[in-house]
Design a protein around this motif. Structure first.
Motif, mmCIF file in Angstrom:
data_model
loop_
_atom_site.group_PDB
_atom_site.id
_atom_site.type_symbol
_atom_site.label_atom_id
_atom_site.label_comp_id
_atom_site.label_asym_id
_atom_site.label_seq_id
_atom_site.Cartn_x
_atom_site.Cartn_y
_atom_site.Cartn_z
ATOM 1 N N GLN A 242 -24.926 1.214 9.635
ATOM 2 C CA GLN A 242 -23.741 0.838 10.418
ATOM 3 C C GLN A 242 -23.813 1.365 11.855
ATOM 4 O O GLN A 242 -23.476 0.665 12.801
ATOM 5 N N GLU A 243 -24.291 2.596 11.988
ATOM 6 C CA GLU A 243 -24.356 3.171 13.347
ATOM 7 C C GLU A 243 -25.338 2.414 14.220
ATOM 8 O O GLU A 243 -25.064 2.135 15.383
ATOM 9 N N ASP A 244 -26.488 2.063 13.639
ATOM 10 C CA ASP A 244 -27.483 1.313 14.430
ATOM 11 C C ASP A 244 -26.909 -0.030 14.883
ATOM 12 O O ASP A 244 -27.188 -0.511 15.975
ATOM 13 N N PHE A 245 -26.127 -0.667 14.013
ATOM 14 C CA PHE A 245 -25.568 -1.969 14.386
ATOM 15 C C PHE A 245 -24.436 -1.833 15.410
ATOM 16 O O PHE A 245 -24.050 -2.806 16.062
ATOM 17 N N GLY A 246 -23.861 -0.655 15.508
ATOM 18 C CA GLY A 246 -22.825 -0.414 16.516
ATOM 19 C C GLY A 246 -21.500 -1.087 16.206
ATOM 20 O O GLY A 246 -20.732 -1.402 17.111
ATOM 21 N N LEU A 247 -21.238 -1.358 14.931
ATOM 22 C CA LEU A 247 -19.943 -1.959 14.566
ATOM 23 C C LEU A 247 -19.119 -0.924 13.804
ATOM 24 O O LEU A 247 -19.638 -0.237 12.916
ATOM 25 N N ASN A 248 -17.821 -0.839 14.120
ATOM 26 C CA ASN A 248 -16.979 0.091 13.364
ATOM 27 C C ASN A 248 -16.616 -0.520 12.005
ATOM 28 O O ASN A 248 -17.028 -1.649 11.686
ATOM 29 N N ASP A 249 -15.819 0.201 11.225
ATOM 30 C CA ASP A 249 -15.532 -0.260 9.855
ATOM 31 C C ASP A 249 -14.865 -1.640 9.834
ATOM 32 O O ASP A 249 -15.224 -2.510 9.025
ATOM 33 N N VAL A 250 -13.882 -1.817 10.737
ATOM 34 C CA VAL A 250 -13.154 -3.091 10.711
ATOM 35 C C VAL A 250 -14.060 -4.221 11.208
ATOM 36 O O VAL A 250 -14.091 -5.313 10.620
ATOM 37 N N GLU A 251 -14.825 -3.948 12.250
ATOM 38 C CA GLU A 251 -15.744 -4.991 12.752
ATOM 39 C C GLU A 251 -16.770 -5.376 11.677
ATOM 40 O O GLU A 251 -17.084 -6.555 11.502
ATOM 41 N N THR A 252 -17.255 -4.366 10.962
ATOM 42 C CA THR A 252 -18.223 -4.656 9.894
ATOM 43 C C THR A 252 -17.557 -5.497 8.804
ATOM 44 O O THR A 252 -18.122 -6.489 8.327
ATOM 45 N N ALA A 253 -16.346 -5.114 8.447
ATOM 46 C CA ALA A 253 -15.639 -5.849 7.390
ATOM 47 C C ALA A 253 -15.410 -7.297 7.811
ATOM 48 O O ALA A 253 -15.573 -8.230 7.009
ATOM 49 N N PHE A 254 -15.062 -7.527 9.077
ATOM 50 C CA PHE A 254 -14.885 -8.905 9.559
ATOM 51 C C PHE A 254 -16.227 -9.651 9.566
ATOM 52 O O PHE A 254 -16.291 -10.821 9.226
ATOM 53 N N ALA A 255 -17.295 -8.942 9.987
ATOM 54 C CA ALA A 255 -18.611 -9.602 10.028
ATOM 55 C C ALA A 255 -18.973 -10.131 8.636
ATOM 56 O O ALA A 255 -19.485 -11.239 8.487
ATOM 57 N N LEU A 256 -18.666 -9.335 7.617
ATOM 58 C CA LEU A 256 -19.044 -9.749 6.255
ATOM 59 C C LEU A 256 -18.235 -10.952 5.762
ATOM 60 O O LEU A 256 -18.593 -11.590 4.773
ATOM 61 N N SER A 257 -17.134 -11.253 6.457
ATOM 62 C CA SER A 257 -16.346 -12.423 6.050
ATOM 63 C C SER A 257 -16.915 -13.714 6.652
ATOM 64 O O SER A 257 -16.510 -14.811 6.256
ATOM 65 N N SER A 258 -17.851 -13.602 7.605
ATOM 66 C CA SER A 258 -18.331 -14.815 8.310
ATOM 67 C C SER A 258 -18.975 -15.852 7.388
ATOM 68 O O SER A 258 -18.711 -17.052 7.537
ATOM 69 N N PRO A 259 -19.831 -15.443 6.434
ATOM 70 C CA PRO A 259 -20.441 -16.481 5.599
ATOM 71 C C PRO A 259 -19.407 -17.323 4.837
ATOM 72 O O PRO A 259 -19.595 -18.533 4.674
ATOM 73 N N PHE A 260 -18.302 -16.712 4.410
ATOM 74 C CA PHE A 260 -17.290 -17.523 3.720
ATOM 75 C C PHE A 260 -16.704 -18.550 4.696
ATOM 76 O O PHE A 260 -16.596 -19.734 4.390
ATOM 77 N N SER A 261 -16.329 -18.068 5.910
ATOM 78 C CA SER A 261 -15.698 -18.969 6.888
ATOM 79 C C SER A 261 -16.623 -20.107 7.283
ATOM 80 O O SER A 261 -16.194 -21.241 7.427
ATOM 81 N N ALA A 262 -17.912 -19.772 7.498
ATOM 82 C CA ALA A 262 -18.807 -20.766 8.103
ATOM 83 C C ALA A 262 -19.703 -21.469 7.095
ATOM 84 O O ALA A 262 -20.265 -22.517 7.397
ATOM 85 N N GLY A 263 -19.836 -20.908 5.871
ATOM 86 C CA GLY A 263 -20.888 -21.419 4.996
ATOM 87 C C GLY A 263 -20.431 -22.230 3.795
ATOM 88 O O GLY A 263 -21.257 -22.874 3.153
ATOM 89 N N VAL A 264 -19.137 -22.222 3.491
ATOM 90 C CA VAL A 264 -18.703 -22.946 2.288
ATOM 91 C C VAL A 264 -18.451 -24.421 2.611
ATOM 92 O O VAL A 264 -19.078 -25.326 2.048
ATOM 93 N N GLY A 265 -17.535 -24.663 3.568
ATOM 94 C CA GLY A 265 -17.173 -26.045 3.914
ATOM 95 C C GLY A 265 -18.383 -26.845 4.379
ATOM 96 O O GLY A 265 -18.550 -28.016 3.999
ATOM 97 N N THR A 266 -19.250 -26.220 5.168
ATOM 98 C CA THR A 266 -20.412 -26.933 5.718
ATOM 99 C C THR A 266 -21.371 -27.364 4.595
ATOM 100 O O THR A 266 -21.853 -28.495 4.584
ATOM 101 N N THR A 267 -21.595 -26.462 3.643
ATOM 102 C CA THR A 267 -22.503 -26.816 2.537
ATOM 103 C C THR A 267 -21.891 -27.952 1.705
ATOM 104 O O THR A 267 -22.573 -28.920 1.346
ATOM 105 N N LEU A 268 -20.586 -27.833 1.429
ATOM 106 C CA LEU A 268 -19.941 -28.850 0.595
ATOM 107 C C LEU A 268 -19.900 -30.203 1.293
ATOM 108 O O LEU A 268 -20.117 -31.243 0.660
ATOM 109 N N SER A 269 -19.621 -30.201 2.594
ATOM 110 C CA SER A 269 -19.579 -31.484 3.316
ATOM 111 C C SER A 269 -20.950 -32.146 3.286
ATOM 112 O O SER A 269 -21.068 -33.361 3.124
#
Ligand code: HEM
Length: 483
Positions: A242-269
């Motif tokens: 986490q330190e190397d990536f330079g993201l705090n806890d909340v930023e990391t938690a949001f980053a991990l939500s990206s595949p759901f936001s960007a990867g479900v609808g696109t695959t299904l479409s």
């Protein structure tokens, strides 16, 4: 600036184009003014790129200045405090976020999820075998796509769409519907004293809720890591360093939500476009099936190891994405310095839209572009050129989920074609109901409007027996994954 309509947007050729989806509006302008055009959205200059070459010249070769995003007040700022990577402007925060995406979804990292995608697709094929209508097919495909992104993000799976993690994430996605909030059209409202900005309350409450939820998902990965039971995922990679990536806890938690936001609808479409194409081009479907039957045979399912020996299937998948691109004007980039392209001035701050849909219809590159012809990709299916990746965007912003998406599409499509014929339903007169090729939802990411079809099992009993056996093994394997 590139040619384009006068600043006051005028109806094109006598009819109002304002109600058309963006890609169609842009295409009308491109037919009139040329493949690179400019227009204004309010005060913001908009540059539309209509060729793969122009998009590569600018967004890739000049990626240092063309990799930002236009301002997104509601979703990018109020609803997420700038933590949603897809909308982040270019800069250190985005680079840190993107390093996490790369760590979890590079070619090597994606290879590690293949066994999971294989297992889930066996369960999917069995689900499809038991399903009896298109709504059920859609639900089972959705479960597959969600399970994959949760594996990628958090190292876990879901058994059903009723899982609380799905319900919560789906609700968050619904809140992000563009156009829902007045401040998007009237950013001047942000100049009101803060206590008068009534429109903030709802998104800020939502942000607090989303933050808590995303943190709880990330904390679960942390807990599993501390017990030594976490499966390698984007989450474990992000938290280990986490330190190397330079993201705090909340930023990391949001980053991990990206595949759901960007990867479900696109695959299904994309899978919906595949079904649509198969209904329109049954001979192509038969050709693809005969390749599978020759290479794989009928006594086992296609595997990832077969991919090199299935050029027609690879070409068919590329053609699916080219034929009806589901992110038709990409996600807009923004340019951070003044630039010149082929003598045309591109002002700093312009929104830059690669019109992927227009590119896909370029007759020189793709003769008879409206026809679904996998053959056009037979020679180049192996090459990661812009020609075979443009539907995933360009340059530094290119879709980081490209390998996950390609692997999901390959394993699902090859196994569906192995197991089933995709056939039209019949109306009351016994006539085949073939859905329109062009009836799509609108938005940044589009999807064919719901249509019906039927999956008919190929070669009868032996196929059913094999699907059942594979399903039993997959269900057994699935018990190893946390839910
Ligand atoms: C066939 C399926 C998919 C298609 C067609 C697709 C297409 C795209 C496109 C066109 C972009 C914008 C690229 C640009 O701005 O130049 C994008 C961005 C993105 N995609 Fe995908 N995508 C797909 C699947 C996925 C999957 C499965 C994931 C994750 C598991 C994913 C994650 C992302 C993310 C996080 C971004 C934002 C990148 C950034 O702003 O830096 N996508 N995708």
């Amino acid at each position: 600036m590139p040619p384009g309509p006068p600043r006051q947007f005028k109806p094109v050729r006598g009819r109002s184009s304002a109600s058309l989806p963006l890609w169609k509006r842009f295409a009308l302008l491109q037919k009139e003014y040329g493949s690179v055009v400019s227009l204004f959205q309010g005060n913001t200059p908009v540059i539309v790129l209509g060729t793969i070459k122009a998009a590569t010249d600018l967004l890739e070769k000049k990626g240092g200045i063309y990799s930002s995003r236009p301002r997104s007040i509601m979703v990018g700022e109020l609803l997420s405090d700038g933590m949603r990577g897809v909308m982040m402007p270019y800069g250190t925060r985005w680079r840190n976020w993107r390093s996490v995406m790369h760590a979890g979804m590079s070619v090597e990292a994606s290879n590690a999820y293949k066994s999971f995608q294989s297992m889930e697709s066996k369960i999917l094929i069995h689900d499809l075998l038991l399903a009896s209508n298109s709504r059920q097919y859609s639900a089972f495909l959705r479960r597959f796509a969600i399970s994959v992104v949760l594996r990628v993000s958090y190292g876990r799976r879901i058994q059903s769409l009723n899982d609380p993690i799905v319900v919560a994430n789906t609700k968050i996605e619904e809140c992000k519907t563009p156009g829902k909030y007045i401040v998007e059209s009237w950013p001047i409202l942000l100049k009101l004293p803060r206590f008068l900005q009534w429109f903030r309350r709802e998104p800020e409450e939502q942000l607090a809720h989303d933050t808590e939820l995303y943190l709880s998902f990330a904390n679960e990965v942390r807990r599993q890591m501390s017990l030594g039971i976490a499966l390698p995922s984007t989450g474990t990679r992000a938290l280990e360093k986490q330190e190397d990536f330079g993201l705090n806890d909340v930023e990391t938690a949001f980053a991990l939500s990206s595949p759901f936001s960007a990867g479900v609808g696109t695959t299904l479409s994309t899978l919906d476009v595949f079904f649509l194409a198969m209904l329109h081009y049954p001979d192509t479907m038969k050709k693809a099936q005969s390749e599978i039957d020759i290479v794989v045979g009928r006594s086992r399912l296609p595997e990832f190891d077969d991919v090199e020996s299935l050029p027609y299937i690879r070409a068919l998948i590329l053609e699916t994405m080219r034929w009806r691109p589901i992110v038709p004007v990409c996600v807009p980039h923004s340019v951070i310095s003044d630039d010149t392209y082929e003598g045309m001035h591109i002002p700093r701050g312009s929104s830059v839209y690669p019109n992927i849909s227009y590119m896909s219809k370029n007759e020189e590159m793709f003769p008879s572009a409206d026809d679904f012809k996998p053959e056009r990709y037979l020679k180049s299916a192996n090459l990661p050129t812009p020609h075979t990746t443009f539907f995933f965007g360009f340059g530094r912003r290119i879709c980081p989920g490209i390998h996950i998406a390609n692997n999901s599409l390959y394993i699902v499509i090859s196994r569906i074609l192995w197991a089933f014929n995709i056939v039209p339903n019949l109306d009351e007169h016994g006539k085949a109901v073939i859905p329109s090729k062009d009836d799509f939802t609108t938005g940044l990411s589009i999807r064919p409007k719901p249509f019906t079809y039927h999956l008919e099992t190929r070669n009868g009993k032996d196929t059913v027996t094999l699907i059942e056996e594979e399903w039993k093994t997959a269900e057994q394997e699935a018990t190893a994954y946390p839910q």
